[in-house]
Design a protein around this motif. Structure first.
Motif, PDB file in Angstrom:
ATOM      1  N   HIS A  76      -1.507  -4.954   3.427  1.00 31.18           N
ATOM      2  CA  HIS A  76      -3.161  -4.605   3.548  1.00 31.18           C
ATOM      3  C   HIS A  76      -2.998  -3.054   3.363  1.00 31.18           C
ATOM      4  CE1 HIS A  76      -6.590  -3.574   6.060  1.00 31.18           C
ATOM      5  NE2 HIS A  76      -7.015  -4.914   5.642  1.00 31.18           N
ATOM      6  N   PRO A  77      -4.293  -2.244   2.928  1.00 33.75           N
ATOM      7  CA  PRO A  77      -4.279  -1.071   2.809  1.00 33.75           C
ATOM      8  C   PRO A  77      -4.142  -0.058   3.973  1.00 33.75           C
ATOM      9  CG  PRO A  77      -6.158  -2.208   1.751  1.00 33.75           C
ATOM     10  CD  PRO A  77      -5.021  -3.230   2.506  1.00 33.75           C
ATOM     11  N   GLU A  78      -4.293  -0.784   5.255  1.00 31.82           N
ATOM     12  CA  GLU A  78      -4.179   0.048   6.519  1.00 31.82           C
ATOM     13  C   GLU A  78      -2.561  -0.387   6.951  1.00 31.82           C
ATOM     14  OE1 GLU A  78      -7.022  -1.078   9.244  1.00 31.82           O
ATOM     15  OE2 GLU A  78      -8.625  -0.458   8.040  1.00 31.82           O
ATOM     16  N   GLY A  79      -1.838  -0.875   6.376  1.00 29.63           N
ATOM     17  CA  GLY A  79      -0.449  -1.399   6.476  1.00 29.63           C
ATOM     18  C   GLY A  79      -0.392  -2.556   7.399  1.00 29.63           C
ATOM     19  N   LYS A 123      12.405  -1.854  -3.915  1.00 27.31           N
ATOM     20  CA  LYS A 123      11.168  -2.162  -4.073  1.00 27.31           C
ATOM     21  C   LYS A 123       9.801  -1.344  -4.503  1.00 27.31           C
ATOM     22  CE  LYS A 123      12.233  -5.470  -0.045  1.00 27.31           C
ATOM     23  NZ  LYS A 123      11.955  -5.877   1.081  1.00 27.31           N
ATOM     24  N   LYS A 124       8.982  -1.870  -4.960  1.00 24.11           N
ATOM     25  CA  LYS A 124       7.672  -0.960  -5.115  1.00 24.11           C
ATOM     26  C   LYS A 124       6.688  -1.498  -4.272  1.00 24.11           C
ATOM     27  CE  LYS A 124       8.602  -0.941 -10.104  1.00 24.11           C
ATOM     28  NZ  LYS A 124       8.334  -1.595 -11.426  1.00 24.11           N
ATOM     29  N   SER A 125       5.745  -0.829  -3.989  1.00 31.01           N
ATOM     30  CA  SER A 125       4.736  -1.060  -2.802  1.00 31.01           C
ATOM     31  C   SER A 125       3.207  -0.811  -3.354  1.00 31.01           C
ATOM     32  CB  SER A 125       4.765  -0.167  -1.684  1.00 31.01           C
ATOM     33  OG  SER A 125       3.848  -0.237  -0.888  1.00 31.01           O
ATOM     34  N   ILE A 126       2.213  -1.891  -3.337  1.00 31.65           N
ATOM     35  CA  ILE A 126       1.097  -1.708  -3.533  1.00 31.65           C
ATOM     36  C   ILE A 126       0.161  -2.287  -2.095  1.00 31.65           C
ATOM     37  CG2 ILE A 126       1.350  -2.031  -6.014  1.00 31.65           C
ATOM     38  CD1 ILE A 126       0.251  -4.947  -5.931  1.00 31.65           C
ATOM     39  N   THR A 127      -1.022  -2.153  -2.155  1.00 29.99           N
ATOM     40  CA  THR A 127      -1.925  -2.523  -1.030  1.00 29.99           C
ATOM     41  C   THR A 127      -3.070  -3.676  -1.531  1.00 29.99           C
ATOM     42  OG1 THR A 127      -3.265  -0.599  -1.227  1.00 29.99           O
ATOM     43  CG2 THR A 127      -1.336  -0.759   0.169  1.00 29.99           C
ATOM     44  N   LEU A 128      -3.243  -4.590  -0.957  1.00 32.26           N
ATOM     45  CA  LEU A 128      -4.242  -5.587  -1.368  1.00 32.26           C
ATOM     46  C   LEU A 128      -4.845  -6.245   0.185  1.00 32.26           C
ATOM     47  CD1 LEU A 128      -2.887  -7.759  -4.203  1.00 32.26           C
ATOM     48  CD2 LEU A 128      -4.678  -5.926  -4.260  1.00 32.26           C
ATOM     49  N   ALA A 138      14.337   3.994  -3.459  1.00 33.09           N
ATOM     50  CA  ALA A 138      14.387   4.127  -2.065  1.00 33.09           C
ATOM     51  C   ALA A 138      13.048   3.233  -1.291  1.00 33.09           C
ATOM     52  CB  ALA A 138      14.228   5.425  -1.625  1.00 33.09           C
ATOM     53  N   PRO A 139      13.071   2.777  -0.167  1.00 32.23           N
ATOM     54  CA  PRO A 139      12.029   1.875   0.521  1.00 32.23           C
ATOM     55  C   PRO A 139      10.787   2.989   0.364  1.00 32.23           C
ATOM     56  CG  PRO A 139      14.096   2.230   2.083  1.00 32.23           C
ATOM     57  CD  PRO A 139      14.343   2.954   0.826  1.00 32.23           C
ATOM     58  N   PRO A 140       9.743   2.152  -0.228  1.00 30.92           N
ATOM     59  CA  PRO A 140       8.373   2.903  -0.564  1.00 30.92           C
ATOM     60  C   PRO A 140       7.609   2.998   0.463  1.00 30.92           C
ATOM     61  CG  PRO A 140       8.249   0.426  -0.990  1.00 30.92           C
ATOM     62  CD  PRO A 140       9.793   0.498  -0.579  1.00 30.92           C
ATOM     63  N   ILE A 141       6.717   4.321   0.264  1.00 32.44           N
ATOM     64  CA  ILE A 141       5.771   4.711   0.986  1.00 32.44           C
ATOM     65  C   ILE A 141       4.506   3.526   0.929  1.00 32.44           C
ATOM     66  CG2 ILE A 141       3.798   6.368   1.500  1.00 32.44           C
ATOM     67  CD1 ILE A 141       5.904   8.384   0.877  1.00 32.44           C
ATOM     68  N   LEU A 142       4.001   3.215   1.947  1.00 37.65           N
ATOM     69  CA  LEU A 142       2.429   2.211   1.759  1.00 37.65           C
ATOM     70  C   LEU A 142       1.763   2.656   0.584  1.00 37.65           C
ATOM     71  CD1 LEU A 142       1.255  -0.144   2.905  1.00 37.65           C
ATOM     72  CD2 LEU A 142      -0.230   1.540   4.189  1.00 37.65           C
ATOM     73  N   GLY A 143       1.732   1.629  -0.412  1.00 43.49           N
ATOM     74  CA  GLY A 143       0.880   1.687  -1.560  1.00 43.49           C
ATOM     75  C   GLY A 143       1.209   2.761  -2.489  1.00 43.49           C
ATOM     76  N   GLU A 144       2.814   3.213  -2.660  1.00 37.10           N
ATOM     77  CA  GLU A 144       3.433   4.231  -3.588  1.00 37.10           C
ATOM     78  C   GLU A 144       3.105   3.930  -5.070  1.00 37.10           C
ATOM     79  OE1 GLU A 144       7.520   6.098  -4.384  1.00 37.10           O
ATOM     80  OE2 GLU A 144       7.236   5.412  -2.331  1.00 37.10           O
ATOM     81  N   HIS A 145       2.998   2.490  -5.406  1.00 37.11           N
ATOM     82  CA  HIS A 145       2.842   2.116  -6.698  1.00 37.11           C
ATOM     83  C   HIS A 145       1.150   1.566  -7.021  1.00 37.11           C
ATOM     84  CE1 HIS A 145       7.126   2.428  -5.475  1.00 37.11           C
ATOM     85  NE2 HIS A 145       7.420   2.827  -6.905  1.00 37.11           N
TER      86      HIS A 145
END
Length: 373
Positions: free
Chosen positions: A37-40, A65-70, A362-369
């Motif tokens: 989720h966009p807010e984590g 991993k890569k990270s995206i938000t939906l 490295a473990p991604p930041i929320l929504g990094e990708h």
């Protein structure tokens, strides 16, 4: 070339069991896209201790991993997700039973988008049964599976294992299940749904304890560092700490008697067989402790090695990480992140002759990708 190259995993999971499984798939070359989720939506990001603002707990399960938000509660975002599904191989999620159906993203619906999709649902208690709707947390699973009942001091309370063992075991079954489903898809062309429960995994991992009850009606006891079936097979005191000694065969017990300069124990009516030793286990342990406390751990370790008796020092986590065996196996790895720097981790334990496991991310930041996928 990596074995899971060109395999795309959509990772909707949180906390430890499923995320660790997707991390292992990433180690083997899969493209793992973590979707939050966009807010984590992963409380694990909030658990300390922290390094450079990042949870070390989160770091333990999210490399490669890569990270995206939906926001999957929005129709437009669900459509974006379905577009990702159309080009994916695997979906792994650990929503509560029924939540994916409420979103219209259950397996039957996603199968229409991509008949080859493999959907793994990790829950506390599975998709069926009276507890299907209950959340699953590792300590609860340890308690309900009987694991705690056989763990801890003899006169103490039931005790959980010091790591989230139900989560960790389940993460391995995530990988086993996915690899088998991929192989079956190679043969049939079809994907499938995998219903994986922490409770099922932990109960199935009780091994000799459940076998003893199911086949002999034997109820295993809480024995601290002793073994339910074998003696001597426990921790003993030394001058400078503790050592584990495992005399698991008759020959090893004979060798232990020679090592301890107690050859008469071999013919002692109390110790002649493993069954007899179990019946007199506390007495035997007391007699052994009177001897082991006279030397340091390293001295006993060398003697055990010389006599080919399984044994090892009881180490702290710090000692284990600094141990020469850890260094010889090159088990500690590092990966760089452009924002929060170096992340250290224990490498994947698989060591292949024809494959060098890569640690790309490295473990991604929320929504990094978000902008690159």
């Amino acid at each position: 070339m990596q074995p899971l190259e060109n395999i795309r995993v959509l990772d909707l999971s949180r906390v430890l069991a499923a995320p660790t499984g997707t991390m292992l798939l990433g180690d083997l070359g899969a493209e793992v896209i973590r979707i939050e989720h966009p807010e984590g939506s992963d409380s694990m990001r909030e658990w300390g201790p922290f390094v450079n603002g990042q949870s070390t707990y989160y770091l333990s399960a999210n490399r490669n991993k890569k990270s995206i938000t939906l926001d999957l509660k929005l129709e437009s975002e669900r459509e974006k997700f379905k577009k990702l599904v159309s080009d994916a191989d695997i979906i792994i999620e650990n929503f509560k039973t029924g939540d994916m159906k409420k979103l219209g993203l259950h397996y039957e619906e996603l199968q229409k988008v991509n008949p080859r999709i493999i959907h793994v649902a990790v829950t506390g208690f599975g998709q069926t049964g009276p507890l299907a709707s209950e959340p699953g947390f590792d300590p609860v699973i340890q308690a309900m599976s009987g694991l705690m009942d056989v763990t801890g001091a003899i006169d103490g309370e039931p005790t959980r294992v010091g790591i989230p063992i139900a989560d960790i075991l389940t993460s391995h079954y995530v990988v086993i299940g996915v690899l088998a489903a991929l192989r079956q898809r190679d043969l049939t062309g079809n994907g499938q749904f995998i219903d994986l429960s922490l409770f099922d995994v932990q109960l199935s991992s009780m091994a000799n304890v459940t076998s003893a009850y199911l086949n002999a009606g034997y109820v295993s006891k809480r024995l601290g560092n002793q073994h339910n079936n074998i003696a001597p097979y426990q921790v003993f005191k030394c001058k400078d700490g503790l050592i584990m000694i495992c005399a698991g065969t008759e020959l090893q017990f004979i060798k232990l008697c020679m090592l301890l300069n107690k050859p008469e124990w071999v013919q002692d009516e109390r110790f002649k067989t493993n069954v007899l030793r179990k019946n007199h286990e506390n007495l035997l342990a007391e007699m052994i402790n009177e001897i082991t406390v006279t030397k340091n751990r390293d001295e006993w370790l060398q003697l055990l090695h010389d006599y080919k008796i399984p044994g090892g020092q009881v180490l702290t986590v710090a000692e284990a990480l600094e141990h020469p065996q850890t260094k010889a196996r090159h088990l500690i790895g590092e990966v760089e992140h452009p924002v929060y720097g170096t992340v250290k981790f224990i490498k994947n334990p698989l060591q292949y002759s024809e494959l060098n496991i890569q640690y790309k991310y490295a473990p991604p930041i929320l929504g990094e990708h978000n902008d690159s996928l």
